[in-house]
Write an enzyme that holds these catalytic residues in place. Sequence first.
Site, PDB file in Angstrom:
ATOM      1  CE  LYS A  33      -1.279  -0.226   4.858  1.00 16.07           C
ATOM      2  NZ  LYS A  33      -2.372  -0.128   5.794  1.00 16.07           N
ATOM      3  CB  THR A  41      10.018  -6.993   6.681  1.00 21.20           C
ATOM      4  OG1 THR A  41       8.907  -7.875   6.874  1.00 21.20           O
ATOM      5  CG2 THR A  41      11.261  -7.804   6.337  1.00 21.20           C
ATOM      6  CD  GLN A  45      16.111  -1.767  16.089  1.00 18.00           C
ATOM      7  OE1 GLN A  45      16.184  -2.225  17.222  1.00 18.00           O
ATOM      8  NE2 GLN A  45      15.868  -0.499  15.851  1.00 18.00           N
ATOM      9  N   GLY A  47      17.131 -10.006  14.359  1.00 16.45           N
ATOM     10  CA  GLY A  47      17.484 -11.053  13.413  1.00 16.45           C
ATOM     11  C   GLY A  47      16.459 -12.164  13.349  1.00 16.45           C
ATOM     12  CD  GLU A 119      17.164 -10.757  19.558  1.00 13.69           C
ATOM     13  OE1 GLU A 119      16.111 -11.382  19.344  1.00 13.69           O
ATOM     14  OE2 GLU A 119      17.539  -9.811  18.856  1.00 13.69           O
ATOM     15  CG  ASP A 220      -5.133  -2.269   5.954  1.00 16.90           C
ATOM     16  OD1 ASP A 220      -5.364  -1.723   7.035  1.00 16.90           O
ATOM     17  OD2 ASP A 220      -4.653  -1.674   4.972  1.00 16.90           O
ATOM     18  CG  HIS A 241      10.415  -2.435  22.598  1.00 17.23           C
ATOM     19  ND1 HIS A 241      11.164  -1.543  23.314  1.00 17.23           N
ATOM     20  CD2 HIS A 241      11.283  -3.350  22.103  1.00 17.23           C
ATOM     21  CE1 HIS A 241      12.435  -1.907  23.246  1.00 17.23           C
ATOM     22  NE2 HIS A 241      12.531  -3.000  22.526  1.00 17.23           N
ATOM     23  NE  ARG A 287      11.684  -6.812  24.093  1.00 24.22           N
ATOM     24  CZ  ARG A 287      11.651  -7.051  22.802  1.00 24.22           C
ATOM     25  NH1 ARG A 287      10.542  -7.445  22.223  1.00 24.22           N
ATOM     26  NH2 ARG A 287      12.716  -6.902  22.059  1.00 24.22           N
ATOM     27  CG  HIS A 348       7.738  -4.395  19.353  1.00 20.18           C
ATOM     28  ND1 HIS A 348       8.361  -3.570  18.446  1.00 20.18           N
ATOM     29  CD2 HIS A 348       8.547  -5.480  19.496  1.00 20.18           C
ATOM     30  CE1 HIS A 348       9.508  -4.129  18.055  1.00 20.18           C
ATOM     31  NE2 HIS A 348       9.633  -5.279  18.664  1.00 20.18           N
ATOM     32  CD  GLU A 372       3.573  -8.252  13.497  1.00 21.66           C
ATOM     33  OE1 GLU A 372       4.652  -8.044  12.915  1.00 21.66           O
ATOM     34  OE2 GLU A 372       3.133  -7.513  14.391  1.00 21.66           O
ATOM     35  NE  ARG A 383       7.856 -10.739  18.807  1.00 23.67           N
ATOM     36  CZ  ARG A 383       8.829  -9.972  18.308  1.00 23.67           C
ATOM     37  NH1 ARG A 383       9.348 -10.243  17.131  1.00 23.67           N
ATOM     38  NH2 ARG A 383       9.268  -8.927  18.967  1.00 23.67           N
ATOM     39  CB  SER A 388       7.978 -12.299  14.359  1.00 24.19           C
ATOM     40  OG  SER A 388       8.978 -11.538  14.957  1.00 24.19           O
ATOM     41  CG  LEU A 389      11.994 -11.102  10.714  1.00 25.48           C
ATOM     42  CD1 LEU A 389      13.395 -10.523  10.819  1.00 25.48           C
ATOM     43  CD2 LEU A 389      11.304 -10.572   9.454  1.00 25.48           C
TER      44      LEU A 389
HETATM   45  C1  LIG Z   1      11.043  -1.974  14.977  1.00 28.42           C
HETATM   46  C2  LIG Z   1      10.801  -3.451  14.814  1.00 28.42           C
HETATM   47  C3  LIG Z   1      11.828  -4.349  15.074  1.00 28.42           C
HETATM   48  C4  LIG Z   1      11.608  -5.736  14.914  1.00 28.42           C
HETATM   49  N1  LIG Z   1      12.652  -6.616  15.083  1.00 28.42           N
HETATM   50  C5  LIG Z   1      12.465  -7.939  14.824  1.00 28.42           C
HETATM   51  C6  LIG Z   1      13.547  -8.864  14.861  1.00 28.42           C
HETATM   52  O1  LIG Z   1      14.672  -8.498  15.118  1.00 28.42           O
HETATM   53  N2  LIG Z   1      13.290 -10.175  14.577  1.00 28.42           N
HETATM   54  C7  LIG Z   1      12.033 -10.634  14.285  1.00 28.42           C
HETATM   55  O2  LIG Z   1      11.864 -11.832  14.042  1.00 28.42           O
HETATM   56  N3  LIG Z   1      10.999  -9.771  14.218  1.00 28.42           N
HETATM   57  C8  LIG Z   1      11.189  -8.451  14.467  1.00 28.42           C
HETATM   58  N4  LIG Z   1      10.121  -7.586  14.379  1.00 28.42           N
HETATM   59  C9  LIG Z   1       8.835  -8.120  13.917  1.00 28.42           C
HETATM   60  C10 LIG Z   1       8.919  -8.430  12.419  1.00 28.42           C
HETATM   61  O3  LIG Z   1       9.633  -7.385  11.786  1.00 28.42           O
HETATM   62  C11 LIG Z   1       7.544  -8.566  11.788  1.00 28.42           C
HETATM   63  O4  LIG Z   1       6.769  -9.463  12.518  1.00 28.42           O
HETATM   64  C12 LIG Z   1       7.641  -9.069  10.342  1.00 28.42           C
HETATM   65  O5  LIG Z   1       8.547  -8.277   9.620  1.00 28.42           O
HETATM   66  C13 LIG Z   1       6.276  -9.045   9.687  1.00 28.42           C
HETATM   67  O6  LIG Z   1       6.447  -9.335   8.328  1.00 28.42           O
HETATM   68  P1  LIG Z   1       5.166  -9.422   7.381  1.00 28.42           P
HETATM   69  O7  LIG Z   1       5.675  -9.787   6.049  1.00 28.42           O
HETATM   70  O8  LIG Z   1       4.131 -10.268   8.022  1.00 28.42           O
HETATM   71  O9  LIG Z   1       4.584  -7.926   7.400  1.00 28.42           O
HETATM   72  P2  LIG Z   1       5.260  -6.524   7.022  1.00 28.42           P
HETATM   73  O10 LIG Z   1       6.714  -6.609   6.862  1.00 28.42           O
HETATM   74  O11 LIG Z   1       4.727  -5.526   7.987  1.00 28.42           O
HETATM   75  O12 LIG Z   1       4.653  -6.228   5.578  1.00 28.42           O
HETATM   76  C14 LIG Z   1       3.285  -5.957   5.415  1.00 28.42           C
HETATM   77  C15 LIG Z   1       3.018  -5.610   3.976  1.00 28.42           C
HETATM   78  O13 LIG Z   1       1.619  -5.558   3.761  1.00 28.42           O
HETATM   79  C16 LIG Z   1       1.298  -4.408   2.994  1.00 28.42           C
HETATM   80  N5  LIG Z   1      -0.104  -4.072   3.260  1.00 28.42           N
HETATM   81  C17 LIG Z   1      -0.715  -3.915   4.458  1.00 28.42           C
HETATM   82  N6  LIG Z   1      -2.013  -3.655   4.292  1.00 28.42           N
HETATM   83  C18 LIG Z   1      -2.240  -3.648   2.959  1.00 28.42           C
HETATM   84  C19 LIG Z   1      -3.377  -3.424   2.140  1.00 28.42           C
HETATM   85  N7  LIG Z   1      -4.598  -3.167   2.656  1.00 28.42           N
HETATM   86  N8  LIG Z   1      -3.237  -3.478   0.798  1.00 28.42           N
HETATM   87  C20 LIG Z   1      -2.025  -3.724   0.229  1.00 28.42           C
HETATM   88  N9  LIG Z   1      -0.909  -3.954   0.952  1.00 28.42           N
HETATM   89  C21 LIG Z   1      -1.028  -3.908   2.297  1.00 28.42           C
HETATM   90  C22 LIG Z   1       2.303  -3.382   3.432  1.00 28.42           C
HETATM   91  O14 LIG Z   1       2.382  -2.347   2.462  1.00 28.42           O
HETATM   92  C23 LIG Z   1       3.550  -4.256   3.516  1.00 28.42           C
HETATM   93  O15 LIG Z   1       4.083  -4.420   2.227  1.00 28.42           O
HETATM   94  C24 LIG Z   1      10.322  -6.211  14.533  1.00 28.42           C
HETATM   95  C25 LIG Z   1       9.303  -5.302  14.293  1.00 28.42           C
HETATM   96  C26 LIG Z   1       9.523  -3.938  14.424  1.00 28.42           C
HETATM   97  C27 LIG Z   1       8.403  -2.987  14.129  1.00 28.42           C
END
Ligand SMILES: Cc1cc2nc3c(=O)[nH]c(=O)nc-3n(C[C@H](O)[C@H](O)[C@H](O)COP(=O)(O)OP(=O)(O)OC[C@H]3O[C@@H](n4cnc5c(N)ncnc54)[C@H](O)[C@@H]3O)c2cc1C
Length: 532
Positions: A33, A41, A45, A47, A119, A220, A241, A287, A348, A372, A383, A388-389
């Site tokens: 979006k 993602t 930070q 891993g 961690e 969404d 967090h 935490r 978070h 997620e 978690r 999560s990654l």
């Molecule tokens: C600051 C921070 C640090 C973190 N550190 C870690 C870590 O070190 N290790 C770990 O395992 N996890 C970590 N996490 C959690 C992890 O990053 C997430 O759980 C993971 O990246 C989620 O990936 P995802 O592909 O499910 O979603 P996201 O990476 O959030 O991607 C979601 C996608 O969906 C799209 N989207 C959403 N709604 C719509 C819609 N209605 N229409 C079209 N597109 C849409 C967005 O544009 C985006 O492209 C961290 C999170 C944060 C915020």
Amino acid sequence: MQQHDVLIIGTGAAGLSLALKLADNANIAVLSKGALTEGATLYAQGGVSAVLGEQGSQDSVDSHINDTVTAGAGLCNRDVVRFVVEGAHASVSWLINQGVSFTLNDNPNNMARFHLNQEGGHSHRRIIHAADSTGKAIETTLESRARAHPNIHIFEHHIAIDLITSQKLGLTGNTCFGAYVLDINSNQIKTFSVRKVVIATGGVGKVYLYTSNPDSCTGDGIAMAWRAGCRIANMEFIQFHPTCLYHPQAKSFLISEALRGEGAKLILPNGERFMQHYDKNAELAPRDIVARAIDHEMKRAGLPCVYLDISHQSKSFIARHFPTINNRCQQLGIELSKEPVPVVPAAHYTCGGIMIDPHGRTDIDGLYAIGEASCSGLHGANRMASNSLLECLVFAHAACEDIQQTLATSPVPHALPKWDASRVTDSDEEVVVSHNWDELRRFMWDYVGIVRTTKRLQRAKNRIQLLKSEITDYYGHFRISKDLLELRNIAVIAELIIESALNRKESIGLHYSNDYPKTNTTSYQNTILKKP
Ligand SMILES: Cc1cc2nc3c(=O)[nH]c(=O)nc-3n(C[C@H](O)[C@H](O)[C@H](O)COP(=O)(O)OP(=O)(O)OC[C@H]3O[C@@H](n4cnc5c(N)ncnc54)[C@H](O)[C@@H]3O)c2cc1C
């Protein structure tokens, strides 16, 4: 009309991994979006947790499983935990093959190839990482692979509005055929007609006033799946967090717990420490305990924030150990070696989401959810860091296998009805949208945050019902926009969190209620919501 084999909504670790795995054998559309890389993602930070069988390591799959189950406070699905943990090695190898450069081991006494971090909650070093920006390394690598693949059709700045299902079309059965999507730049609504739809839209942090999540995290996908009739589970388990930077110009910036590891103290505006009253480990407590303590102090004294003080360390030490945080603070005029930094806890991670089976399948035929946005059973009530990654990667693979096996026999893309915008007009009161956004995020923070009471949850429930009827009315009369769609979705998410929290009459994992401070160890139930 857009016709493809598979529509993947979301381009984070989950969505892009799946797209790349499927693309050699299918025509894929992916939606983001905002810009393609913008999502949680990119900001990860730490891993990816993985038992890699590195030489010299004492770690084991069973140990990773036990740590995950312990963190999840008895609510994890042990079979799913094993499935994910066992899938870690292959998932990390796949990322390496895609070109992700993980940090290598530079210790000559250690035989392992990769540098592994440890961690909270992990009993061994098992976090493979790319310095302190692992998410960026993963996301940008997958982005360049996806952009280069001829079968992956990328639609940036396209926001999915709703799923198109047999039920919605008044047909028999329970199948997903595609989605309506708003092209944000042209303001056109497009119809995507496909054989399979995958929700990979990430978490819901934006439903709270303070969050570490980027703007895209408005839940969404979960809201769309709920409207379409999927079961949604465990939404009360929102991970907070403890320390996010509190500054008008700094949105969603985390102050790592590593500062507390180097002796930083949490203090009130008058300089008094308080963590020693909450846990024998004071600032080094887990935490959720630190987050609850800060929340308590803020509510008790009506404070907008507390402070984290690392000024006992020298300027050079801070710059060497925390370069990113130091730079960001300096940009905002905060000199960490001289003064405390204002912090607040922040939403978070979303442990709950769309219920899926081990193939990523939801309750609706042809509709999958991964990452997620889903609730696979891995995290339970809390978690564990860096799982999560890993979940994104393992379920992308699982969904890929299922989609490949069933694609040929899935219904071919239909001629679907166009979006009907004949009854709406341009809005003359956009202020309703921005006001409701603010109001909702604030009362979610105040009433449905880290520490809950039944009275506050009830208060939030009354507010959300009022807001929802206002939003529904607005949605029915005015042309849609990204802000309106997201507001409509966070209202659904807020209601799901409130309802789940009200249903849980105990404190467990990330859900803490002053009215039910004990855990009900005899039941260990998931909270499952289904639309009536
Ligand atoms: C600051 C921070 C640090 C973190 N550190 C870690 C870590 O070190 N290790 C770990 O395992 N996890 C970590 N996490 C959690 C992890 O990053 C997430 O759980 C993971 O990246 C989620 O990936 P995802 O592909 O499910 O979603 P996201 O990476 O959030 O991607 C979601 C996608 O969906 C799209 N989207 C959403 N709604 C719509 C819609 N209605 N229409 C079209 N597109 C849409 C967005 O544009 C985006 O492209 C961290 C999170 C944060 C915020």
